[in-house]
Design an enzyme around this catalytic site. Structure first.
Site, short mmCIF file in Angstrom:
data_model
loop_
_atom_site.label_atom_id
_atom_site.label_comp_id
_atom_site.label_asym_id
_atom_site.label_seq_id
_atom_site.Cartn_x
_atom_site.Cartn_y
_atom_site.Cartn_z
N HIS A 129 0.88 -1.17 0.00
CA HIS A 129 0.00 0.00 0.00
C HIS A 129 0.92 1.23 0.00
O HIS A 129 2.02 1.19 0.56
CB HIS A 129 -0.82 -0.06 1.29
CG HIS A 129 -1.94 0.93 1.39
ND1 HIS A 129 -1.73 2.25 1.70
CD2 HIS A 129 -3.28 0.78 1.26
CE1 HIS A 129 -2.90 2.87 1.75
NE2 HIS A 129 -3.86 2.00 1.48
N ASP A 206 2.77 -4.78 8.03
CA ASP A 206 1.55 -3.99 7.87
C ASP A 206 0.37 -4.95 7.92
O ASP A 206 0.11 -5.68 6.98
CB ASP A 206 1.62 -3.24 6.53
CG ASP A 206 0.28 -2.63 6.13
OD1 ASP A 206 -0.72 -2.81 6.86
OD2 ASP A 206 0.23 -1.98 5.07
N GLN A 209 -4.93 -5.34 6.62
CA GLN A 209 -5.95 -6.23 6.05
C GLN A 209 -6.03 -7.56 6.77
O GLN A 209 -6.93 -8.36 6.50
CB GLN A 209 -5.64 -6.51 4.57
CG GLN A 209 -5.86 -5.34 3.65
CD GLN A 209 -7.31 -4.88 3.59
OE1 GLN A 209 -8.24 -5.66 3.80
NE2 GLN A 209 -7.50 -3.61 3.34
N LYS A 232 -10.72 -1.36 10.08
CA LYS A 232 -10.80 -2.53 9.22
C LYS A 232 -11.09 -3.80 10.02
O LYS A 232 -11.02 -4.90 9.49
CB LYS A 232 -9.52 -2.67 8.40
CG LYS A 232 -9.45 -1.59 7.30
CD LYS A 232 -8.16 -1.61 6.52
CE LYS A 232 -8.22 -0.55 5.43
NZ LYS A 232 -6.91 -0.33 4.79
N CYS A 370 -4.58 2.34 -3.89
CA CYS A 370 -3.36 2.83 -3.23
C CYS A 370 -2.19 1.90 -3.45
O CYS A 370 -1.31 1.77 -2.58
CB CYS A 370 -3.57 3.05 -1.72
SG CYS A 370 -4.74 4.34 -1.35
C1 LIG Z 1 -5.97 0.41 4.58
C2 LIG Z 1 -4.57 -0.02 4.47
C3 LIG Z 1 -3.52 0.82 4.91
C4 LIG Z 1 -3.76 2.20 5.44
O1 LIG Z 1 -4.59 2.19 6.54
P1 LIG Z 1 -5.16 3.56 7.12
O2 LIG Z 1 -6.21 3.12 8.07
O3 LIG Z 1 -5.71 4.31 5.93
O4 LIG Z 1 -4.03 4.28 7.74
C5 LIG Z 1 -2.24 0.33 4.83
N1 LIG Z 1 -1.99 -0.90 4.35
C6 LIG Z 1 -2.96 -1.72 3.93
C7 LIG Z 1 -2.62 -3.09 3.44
C8 LIG Z 1 -4.27 -1.30 3.96
O5 LIG Z 1 -5.24 -2.11 3.55
#
Ligand SMILES: *Cc1c(COP(=O)(O)O)cnc(C)c1O
Length: 412
Positions: A129, A206, A209, A232, A370
């Protein structure tokens, strides 16, 4: 198509917990398939927010009155709940942030600026992302570090042999997405972390998801940092978590300066607070932090393995149904996937698909998600993405399929 899984969770009952789902959009019952962007909030979470504002809204930590103590207790109880959720060893390892983006920036701006130097190498992947690309580019520009990228294959899986070649004694940091938001790929993060540690690199995962779909155990993974967003995982927006190993967090300089993050302030010298407070300057997002605990409890009540099984069922059904549409190609066919289906259709722009589906009451995401470098890797401008959560049904997938046939008719 019935499976054993459908008997364990009562999806119709669950849907009643999500008031937003019960509405007409353009005269049609809403089908919400944009869960990878943010999922909907169940009533208990909405109630937790209301209860906080109606019952015990107060600023935390410094107050000695009843409401301040009650708010502080709820706020810190949430930290313990998250500690359990990710299986962190110490509660101080849980830092509240404003989201995944904020957490990655915190690590890049504190650990990165303090410990990474000219010529040091940072490894990310093609499927990151933007929020796990740009903070490292900013750091590289400032500190003279070098960014390297693990490629993905045609199925949307990381090529680990190429990762192995990128690892050198100069590799100081590896930052990798647990689950791809654009493809749904679940990456073998344990292997990635072990390989990074073998050359002495520090790792950030990260998990934006991953948290609502797969079990998170930061100790079993042995990851150095793990970041995610509450919105999320059925929780509120504007709230996130940075997990970091205590020894690393202790060594890192503070991020933002202000109240709460200090021990003592004079104009000559300020001493900083202990973790986690060192990284939590200013009045935090108290209501949202409090409500996250309720979101975790809600997921635990349904059972994370039941949620995952239901979503897997939806993924298989959607993949089979969509594959039958002529001219439709699914982008991201990893063996190990969460319930995300990204696709392109011959000769039809994703934006047109999104607009027509919206007219039919179906919410999907279109565009680059993104992840522009990933789209470039597949030689596409973007995809249409349907992503499923626990409250989605096969009937809704049927409506998507009908909608896509309509799209083909209208666009041909
Ligand atoms: C949504 C997402 C982000 C960013 O999350 P925010 O809540 O917008 O800060 C980063 N990495 C992944 C894989 C995402 O799905």
């Amino acid at each position: 198509m019935q499976t054993a899984v459908d008997h364990t969770l009562d999806i119709e009952q669950i849907r009643r917990d999500f008031p937003v789902l019960d509405q007409l959009v353009n005269g049609k019952p809403l089908v919400y398939f944009d869960n990878a962007a943010t999922n909907q909030k169940p009533l208990p979470v909405i109630d937790a927010l209301t209860r906080y504002y109606e019952g015990y809204n107060a600023n935390i930590h410094r107050g000695i009155h009843y409401l301040a103590e009650k708010a502080t207790a709820a706020f810190e109880a949430s930290r313990r709940a998250i500690q359990q959720f990710v299986n962190a060893r110490h509660w101080e390892e849980i830092i509240f942030t404003y989201g995944t983006t904020d957490g990655i920036n915190l690590v890049a701006q504190t650990y990165g600026r303090r410990f990474l130097n000219e010529g040091d190498e940072i490894i990310i992947t093609t499927m990151e992302h933007h929020s796990n690309i740009v903070p490292w580019q900013m750091l590289c520009e400032e500190r003279g570090c070098i960014l390297k990228v693990i490629p993905v294959d045609d199925n949307g899986e990381l090529i680990l042999e190429e990762y192995e070649k990128l690892l050198t004694p100069r590799t100081k940091f590896v930052s990798v997405v647990h689950v791809s938001n654009a493809l749904g790929t679940i990456n073998p993060v344990k292997t990635i972390i072990d390989m990074a540690h073998a050359v002495g690199a520090v790792v950030l995962i990260d998990g934006a998801q991953a948290t609502s779909h797969v079990d998170i155990d930061v100790q079993a993974l042995d990851t150095d940092f793990y970041v995610f967003s509450a919105h999320k995982l059925y929780g509120p927006t504007g709230m996130g978590v940075l997990y970091g190993k205590k020894a690393l967090l202790d060594d890192m300089p503070p991020y933002r300066g202000g109240g709460e993050m200090i021990k003592e302030v004079t104009f000559e010298k300020t001493t900083y607070n202990e973790i986690p407070y060192k990284f939590e300057a200013g009045t935090p997002n108290i209501a949202d932090v409090v409500a996250v605990k309720t979101a975790l409890e809600y997921m635990a009540t349904l059972g994370k393995e039941n949620i995952a099984a239901h979503e897997h069922d939806l993924l298989q059904y959607a993949t089979a149904q969509l594959s039958e549409i002529e001219g439709l190609r699914i982008i991201g066919q990893a063996k190990n996937k969460i319930s995300v289906v990204s696709f392109v259709m011959d000769g039809i722009h994703h934006q047109d698909i999104g607009v027509i589906l919206d007219q039919l009451g179906i919410a999907v995401r279109t565009g680059h998600h993104c992840t522009q470098p990933l789209m470039r890797r597949f030689n596409i401008a973007g995809t249409t993405r349907a992503s499923f959560a626990v409250y989605n049904t096969k009937d809704e997938i049927d409506r998507l399929v009908q909608g896509l046939h309509r799209v083909k008719k209208m666009m041909s």
